[in-house]
Design a protein around this motif. Structure first.
Motif, PDB file in Angstrom:
ATOM      1  N   GLU A 174     -17.594-102.845 -66.483  1.00 45.82           N
ATOM      2  CA  GLU A 174     -17.102-103.173 -65.154  1.00 45.82           C
ATOM      3  C   GLU A 174     -16.387-101.990 -64.529  1.00 45.82           C
ATOM      4  O   GLU A 174     -15.760-101.166 -65.223  1.00 45.82           O
ATOM      5  N   LEU A 175     -16.451-101.938 -63.206  1.00 44.65           N
ATOM      6  CA  LEU A 175     -15.743-100.891 -62.487  1.00 44.65           C
ATOM      7  C   LEU A 175     -14.247-101.131 -62.551  1.00 44.65           C
ATOM      8  O   LEU A 175     -13.774-102.248 -62.340  1.00 44.65           O
ATOM      9  N   VAL A 176     -13.510-100.066 -62.810  1.00 43.35           N
ATOM     10  CA  VAL A 176     -12.050-100.109 -62.712  1.00 43.35           C
ATOM     11  C   VAL A 176     -11.646 -99.582 -61.344  1.00 43.35           C
ATOM     12  O   VAL A 176     -10.969-100.250 -60.574  1.00 43.35           O
ATOM     13  N   THR A 177     -12.090 -98.380 -61.029  1.00 39.18           N
ATOM     14  CA  THR A 177     -11.764 -97.762 -59.749  1.00 39.18           C
ATOM     15  C   THR A 177     -12.655 -96.557 -59.514  1.00 39.18           C
ATOM     16  O   THR A 177     -13.163 -95.966 -60.464  1.00 39.18           O
ATOM     17  N   ALA A 178     -12.856 -96.215 -58.254  1.00 41.44           N
ATOM     18  CA  ALA A 178     -13.690 -95.077 -57.896  1.00 41.44           C
ATOM     19  C   ALA A 178     -12.989 -94.250 -56.834  1.00 41.44           C
ATOM     20  O   ALA A 178     -12.118 -94.748 -56.108  1.00 41.44           O
ATOM     21  N   ILE A 179     -13.400 -93.000 -56.733  1.00 45.16           N
ATOM     22  CA  ILE A 179     -12.823 -92.111 -55.727  1.00 45.16           C
ATOM     23  C   ILE A 179     -13.932 -91.300 -55.100  1.00 45.16           C
ATOM     24  O   ILE A 179     -14.846 -90.842 -55.769  1.00 45.16           O
ATOM     25  N   GLY A 180     -13.841 -91.180 -53.769  1.00 43.72           N
ATOM     26  CA  GLY A 180     -14.848 -90.439 -53.047  1.00 43.72           C
ATOM     27  C   GLY A 180     -14.314 -89.134 -52.500  1.00 43.72           C
ATOM     28  O   GLY A 180     -13.255 -88.648 -52.889  1.00 43.72           O
ATOM     29  N   TRP A 181     -15.060 -88.610 -51.577  1.00 44.42           N
ATOM     30  CA  TRP A 181     -14.667 -87.367 -50.946  1.00 44.42           C
ATOM     31  C   TRP A 181     -13.395 -87.587 -50.144  1.00 44.42           C
ATOM     32  O   TRP A 181     -13.163 -88.641 -49.577  1.00 44.42           O
ATOM     33  N   ARG A 182     -12.544 -86.667 -50.128  1.00 45.94           N
ATOM     34  CA  ARG A 182     -11.275 -86.708 -49.402  1.00 45.94           C
ATOM     35  C   ARG A 182     -10.310 -87.743 -49.967  1.00 45.94           C
ATOM     36  O   ARG A 182      -9.363 -88.147 -49.286  1.00 45.94           O
ATOM     37  N   GLY A 183     -10.568 -88.223 -51.173  1.00 43.84           N
ATOM     38  CA  GLY A 183      -9.588 -89.066 -51.837  1.00 43.84           C
ATOM     39  C   GLY A 183      -9.631 -90.535 -51.538  1.00 43.84           C
ATOM     40  O   GLY A 183      -8.778 -91.284 -52.016  1.00 43.84           O
TER      41      GLY A 183
ATOM     42  N   LYS B  17      -5.528-103.516 -58.912  1.00 44.72           N
ATOM     43  CA  LYS B  17      -4.777-102.763 -57.897  1.00 44.72           C
ATOM     44  C   LYS B  17      -3.286-102.902 -58.174  1.00 44.72           C
ATOM     45  O   LYS B  17      -2.796-103.972 -58.485  1.00 44.72           O
ATOM     46  N   GLY B  18      -2.582-101.801 -58.034  1.00 47.11           N
ATOM     47  CA  GLY B  18      -1.151-101.808 -58.292  1.00 47.11           C
ATOM     48  C   GLY B  18      -0.791-101.349 -59.683  1.00 47.11           C
ATOM     49  O   GLY B  18       0.323-100.874 -59.902  1.00 47.11           O
ATOM     50  N   ARG B  19      -1.694-101.508 -60.633  1.00 47.86           N
ATOM     51  CA  ARG B  19      -1.420-101.027 -61.995  1.00 47.86           C
ATOM     52  C   ARG B  19      -2.227 -99.791 -62.354  1.00 47.86           C
ATOM     53  O   ARG B  19      -1.787 -98.964 -63.144  1.00 47.86           O
ATOM     54  N   PHE B  20      -3.432 -99.684 -61.806  1.00 46.75           N
ATOM     55  CA  PHE B  20      -4.316 -98.565 -62.122  1.00 46.75           C
ATOM     56  C   PHE B  20      -4.525 -97.730 -60.866  1.00 46.75           C
ATOM     57  O   PHE B  20      -4.715 -98.290 -59.778  1.00 46.75           O
ATOM     58  N   ALA B  21      -4.522 -96.409 -61.011  1.00 46.56           N
ATOM     59  CA  ALA B  21      -4.723 -95.524 -59.875  1.00 46.56           C
ATOM     60  C   ALA B  21      -5.574 -94.335 -60.292  1.00 46.56           C
ATOM     61  O   ALA B  21      -5.379 -93.760 -61.371  1.00 46.56           O
ATOM     62  N   ILE B  22      -6.489 -93.976 -59.419  1.00 48.72           N
ATOM     63  CA  ILE B  22      -7.373 -92.842 -59.672  1.00 48.72           C
ATOM     64  C   ILE B  22      -6.994 -91.697 -58.746  1.00 48.72           C
ATOM     65  O   ILE B  22      -6.547 -91.904 -57.620  1.00 48.72           O
ATOM     66  N   SER B  23      -7.160 -90.485 -59.242  1.00 47.31           N
ATOM     67  CA  SER B  23      -6.937 -89.297 -58.426  1.00 47.31           C
ATOM     68  C   SER B  23      -7.884 -88.212 -58.914  1.00 47.31           C
ATOM     69  O   SER B  23      -8.428 -88.311 -60.015  1.00 47.31           O
ATOM     70  N   ARG B  24      -8.088 -87.206 -58.092  1.00 50.24           N
ATOM     71  CA  ARG B  24      -8.977 -86.123 -58.501  1.00 50.24           C
ATOM     72  C   ARG B  24      -8.383 -84.778 -58.095  1.00 50.24           C
ATOM     73  O   ARG B  24      -7.744 -84.677 -57.045  1.00 50.24           O
ATOM     74  N   ASP B  25      -8.619 -83.781 -58.943  1.00 50.28           N
ATOM     75  CA  ASP B  25      -8.217 -82.410 -58.675  1.00 50.28           C
ATOM     76  C   ASP B  25      -9.511 -81.612 -58.591  1.00 50.28           C
ATOM     77  O   ASP B  25     -10.089 -81.257 -59.627  1.00 50.28           O
ATOM     78  N   ASN B  26      -9.982 -81.375 -57.380  1.00 50.85           N
ATOM     79  CA  ASN B  26     -11.270 -80.713 -57.214  1.00 50.85           C
ATOM     80  C   ASN B  26     -11.264 -79.295 -57.767  1.00 50.85           C
ATOM     81  O   ASN B  26     -12.291 -78.809 -58.240  1.00 50.85           O
TER      82      ASN B  26
END
Length: 124
Positions: free
Chosen positions: A46-55, A64-73
């Motif tokens: 199952e999907l937890v979270t995804a991130i696209g272009w520009r965050g 939501k509220g417990r899990f957070a995704i971020s990216r360092d390009n």
């Protein structure tokens, strides 16, 4: 081809926090969606979270509220911050990426590249 390598899994206690990392190499794509999925024993991935272009992000409502995704390009790395973990969060966590700059989606079959997975075990 893109190679994804996850790290940061392990055994934690109920209520603890954990951060997973996923580093991409090869033909990386800065604007391509990346995501974290999880699969518990006997359950579907199952999907937890995804991130696209520009965050921009997309998450499973219950997380939501417990899990957070971020990216360092600059580092080709995506992170998953997990707070207040419970035994129900025990699963293998997978990093995934699409090969084109398209919308974020929740279906595993929409993603082209996968990491080997990292085990997260939350004890009560």
């Amino acid at each position: 081809q893109v190679q994804l390598v996850e790290s940061g899994g392990g055994l934690v206690q109920d209520g603890d926090s954990l951060r997973l990392s996923c580093t991409a190499s090869g033909r990386t794509c800065t604007g391509c969606p990346m995501a974290w999925f999880r699969q518990a024993p006997g359950k579907e991935r199952e999907l937890v979270t995804a991130i696209g272009w520009r965050g921009a992000t997309y998450s499973k409502d219950s997380l939501k509220g417990r899990f957070a995704i971020s990216r360092d390009n600059a580092k080709n790395t995506v992170y998953l911050e997990m707070d207040n973990l419970t035994p129900e969060d025990t699963a293998v966590y997978y990093c995934a990426a699409k090969s084109r700059v398209v919308s974020m989606t929740a279906a595993p079959e929409d993603y082209d590249y996968w990491g080997q997975g990292t085990q997260v075990t939350v004890s009560s």
